[in-house]
Design an enzyme around this catalytic site. Structure first.
Site, PDB file in Angstrom:
ATOM      1  N   ASP A   8       0.867  -1.180   0.000  1.00 25.60           N
ATOM      2  CA  ASP A   8       0.000   0.000   0.000  1.00 25.60           C
ATOM      3  C   ASP A   8       0.905   1.233   0.000  1.00 25.60           C
ATOM      4  O   ASP A   8       2.142   1.111  -0.155  1.00 25.60           O
ATOM      5  CB  ASP A   8      -1.016  -0.046   1.156  1.00 25.60           C
ATOM      6  CG  ASP A   8      -0.411   0.214   2.526  1.00 25.60           C
ATOM      7  OD1 ASP A   8       0.825   0.381   2.618  1.00 25.60           O
ATOM      8  OD2 ASP A   8      -1.166   0.241   3.512  1.00 25.60           O
ATOM      9  N   CYS A  65       3.152  -3.030   4.028  1.00 25.14           N
ATOM     10  CA  CYS A  65       2.329  -1.871   4.354  1.00 25.14           C
ATOM     11  C   CYS A  65       3.036  -1.129   5.493  1.00 25.14           C
ATOM     12  O   CYS A  65       4.225  -1.354   5.720  1.00 25.14           O
ATOM     13  CB  CYS A  65       0.890  -2.262   4.689  1.00 25.14           C
ATOM     14  SG  CYS A  65       0.646  -3.270   6.161  1.00 25.14           S
ATOM     15  N   GLY A  66       2.342  -0.255   6.190  1.00 24.78           N
ATOM     16  CA  GLY A  66       3.005   0.515   7.249  1.00 24.78           C
ATOM     17  C   GLY A  66       3.530  -0.391   8.345  1.00 24.78           C
ATOM     18  O   GLY A  66       4.677  -0.282   8.764  1.00 24.78           O
ATOM     19  N   THR A  67       2.688  -1.287   8.813  1.00 28.89           N
ATOM     20  CA  THR A  67       3.068  -2.202   9.891  1.00 28.89           C
ATOM     21  C   THR A  67       3.276  -3.638   9.408  1.00 28.89           C
ATOM     22  O   THR A  67       3.856  -4.449  10.121  1.00 28.89           O
ATOM     23  CB  THR A  67       1.954  -2.263  10.948  1.00 28.89           C
ATOM     24  OG1 THR A  67       0.748  -2.711  10.291  1.00 28.89           O
ATOM     25  CG2 THR A  67       1.705  -0.914  11.591  1.00 28.89           C
ATOM     26  N   GLY A  68       2.736  -3.965   8.254  1.00 31.63           N
ATOM     27  CA  GLY A  68       2.718  -5.357   7.781  1.00 31.63           C
ATOM     28  C   GLY A  68       1.531  -6.131   8.340  1.00 31.63           C
ATOM     29  O   GLY A  68       1.201  -7.218   7.873  1.00 31.63           O
ATOM     30  N   ILE A  69       0.875  -5.558   9.352  1.00 33.29           N
ATOM     31  CA  ILE A  69      -0.187  -6.291  10.057  1.00 33.29           C
ATOM     32  C   ILE A  69      -1.442  -6.427   9.190  1.00 33.29           C
ATOM     33  O   ILE A  69      -1.981  -7.522   9.023  1.00 33.29           O
ATOM     34  CB  ILE A  69      -0.519  -5.615  11.407  1.00 33.29           C
ATOM     35  CG1 ILE A  69       0.697  -5.637  12.324  1.00 33.29           C
ATOM     36  CG2 ILE A  69      -1.703  -6.319  12.075  1.00 33.29           C
ATOM     37  CD1 ILE A  69       0.541  -4.796  13.597  1.00 33.29           C
ATOM     38  N   GLY A  70      -1.911  -5.317   8.637  1.00 33.98           N
ATOM     39  CA  GLY A  70      -3.126  -5.371   7.820  1.00 33.98           C
ATOM     40  C   GLY A  70      -2.954  -6.303   6.629  1.00 33.98           C
ATOM     41  O   GLY A  70      -3.833  -7.127   6.333  1.00 33.98           O
ATOM     42  N   MET A  71      -1.822  -6.185   5.983  1.00 33.41           N
ATOM     43  CA  MET A  71      -1.542  -7.039   4.821  1.00 33.41           C
ATOM     44  C   MET A  71      -1.547  -8.519   5.222  1.00 33.41           C
ATOM     45  O   MET A  71      -2.122  -9.358   4.522  1.00 33.41           O
ATOM     46  CB  MET A  71      -0.174  -6.689   4.210  1.00 33.41           C
ATOM     47  CG  MET A  71      -0.152  -5.401   3.419  1.00 33.41           C
ATOM     48  SD  MET A  71      -1.086  -5.581   1.876  1.00 33.41           S
ATOM     49  CE  MET A  71      -0.351  -4.274   0.884  1.00 33.41           C
ATOM     50  N   HIS A  98       9.882 -24.010   9.275  1.00 30.04           N
ATOM     51  CA  HIS A  98       8.879 -24.660  10.133  1.00 30.04           C
ATOM     52  C   HIS A  98       7.450 -24.535   9.614  1.00 30.04           C
ATOM     53  O   HIS A  98       6.661 -25.456   9.777  1.00 30.04           O
ATOM     54  CB  HIS A  98       8.920 -24.073  11.549  1.00 30.04           C
ATOM     55  CG  HIS A  98      10.202 -24.341  12.268  1.00 30.04           C
ATOM     56  ND1 HIS A  98      10.354 -24.136  13.620  1.00 30.04           N
ATOM     57  CD2 HIS A  98      11.407 -24.798  11.828  1.00 30.04           C
ATOM     58  CE1 HIS A  98      11.597 -24.461  13.983  1.00 30.04           C
ATOM     59  NE2 HIS A  98      12.257 -24.852  12.909  1.00 30.04           N
ATOM     60  N   HIS A 133       7.414 -30.984  11.062  1.00 27.75           N
ATOM     61  CA  HIS A 133       6.560 -29.815  10.813  1.00 27.75           C
ATOM     62  C   HIS A 133       5.390 -30.141   9.883  1.00 27.75           C
ATOM     63  O   HIS A 133       4.394 -29.427   9.864  1.00 27.75           O
ATOM     64  CB  HIS A 133       7.387 -28.671  10.226  1.00 27.75           C
ATOM     65  CG  HIS A 133       8.536 -28.295  11.101  1.00 27.75           C
ATOM     66  ND1 HIS A 133       8.362 -27.749  12.350  1.00 27.75           N
ATOM     67  CD2 HIS A 133       9.873 -28.433  10.929  1.00 27.75           C
ATOM     68  CE1 HIS A 133       9.549 -27.557  12.914  1.00 27.75           C
ATOM     69  NE2 HIS A 133      10.479 -27.968  12.066  1.00 27.75           N
ATOM     70  N   ARG A 136       2.151 -30.568  11.599  1.00 29.88           N
ATOM     71  CA  ARG A 136       1.606 -29.308  12.144  1.00 29.88           C
ATOM     72  C   ARG A 136       0.993 -28.459  11.034  1.00 29.88           C
ATOM     73  O   ARG A 136      -0.122 -27.954  11.173  1.00 29.88           O
ATOM     74  CB  ARG A 136       2.726 -28.538  12.861  1.00 29.88           C
ATOM     75  CG  ARG A 136       3.258 -29.341  14.056  1.00 29.88           C
ATOM     76  CD  ARG A 136       4.630 -28.917  14.509  1.00 29.88           C
ATOM     77  NE  ARG A 136       5.108 -29.811  15.568  1.00 29.88           N
ATOM     78  CZ  ARG A 136       6.340 -29.811  16.041  1.00 29.88           C
ATOM     79  NH1 ARG A 136       7.237 -28.973  15.570  1.00 29.88           N
ATOM     80  NH2 ARG A 136       6.682 -30.651  16.981  1.00 29.88           N
TER      81      ARG A 136
END
Ligand code: RB5
Length: 146
Positions: A8, A65-71, A98, A133, A136
């Protein structure tokens, strides 16, 4: 390997840095924006790129993005996507080994371009370990298919 990349307005500089890195590494990629003259909505970029990875058109995806969180939240809504939000080198390696993560998200307001480049390099070159892994990751896939 074919990589889809997008950001973004908050991730344009790191997106350019990672594109330069992939050129240097000889990795084929396609840039899915944004053009970012104005502020945009990160799901409009995360979801199409995640779909392209999930349907096999691309092997991996990178989102900034700004934080990477929304993406990362948006990408992980797409079935088959394991998007890792990474801001350190240890996690970049571990999430490939992993989790077999097929997408990487980073935040340009969190880390600088130098670290982002090193994270992407490690993430792009580390193989999944499988073995213990597999069970999992298999449980995540099983849940998705319920
Ligand atoms: C945009 O201002 C910002 O919210 C976005 O780049 C991202 O950080 C969202 O998670």
């Amino acid at each position: 390997m074919k990589v889809a990349i997008a950001s973004d307005h908050g991730g344009v500089n790191i997106r350019e840095e990672i594109k330069d890195l992939m050129k240097e590494m000889g990795i084929e990629f396609e840039d899915f924006g944004c053009e970012c003259e104005t502020s945009v909505d990160y799901p409009d970029y995360a979801l199409p790129v995640a779909e392209k990875v999930a349907n096999g058109e691309f092997d991996k995806g990178i989102l900034i993005c700004g934080t990477g969180i929304g993406m990362s939240i948006a990408a992980n809504k797409v079935k088959g996507i394991r998007c890792a939000l990474v801001h350190d080198l240890f996690s970049a390696k571990a999430t490939r080994e992993h989790n077999d993560s097929n997408m990487l998200a980073m935040g340009e307001r969190v880390i600088g371009p130098g670290l982002a480049r090193e994270i992407a390099k490690v993430w792009l070159t580390t193989d999944y370990e499988g073995g213990r892994h597999e069970n999992r990751v298999g449980k995540i896939k099983e849940y998705e298919n319920k």
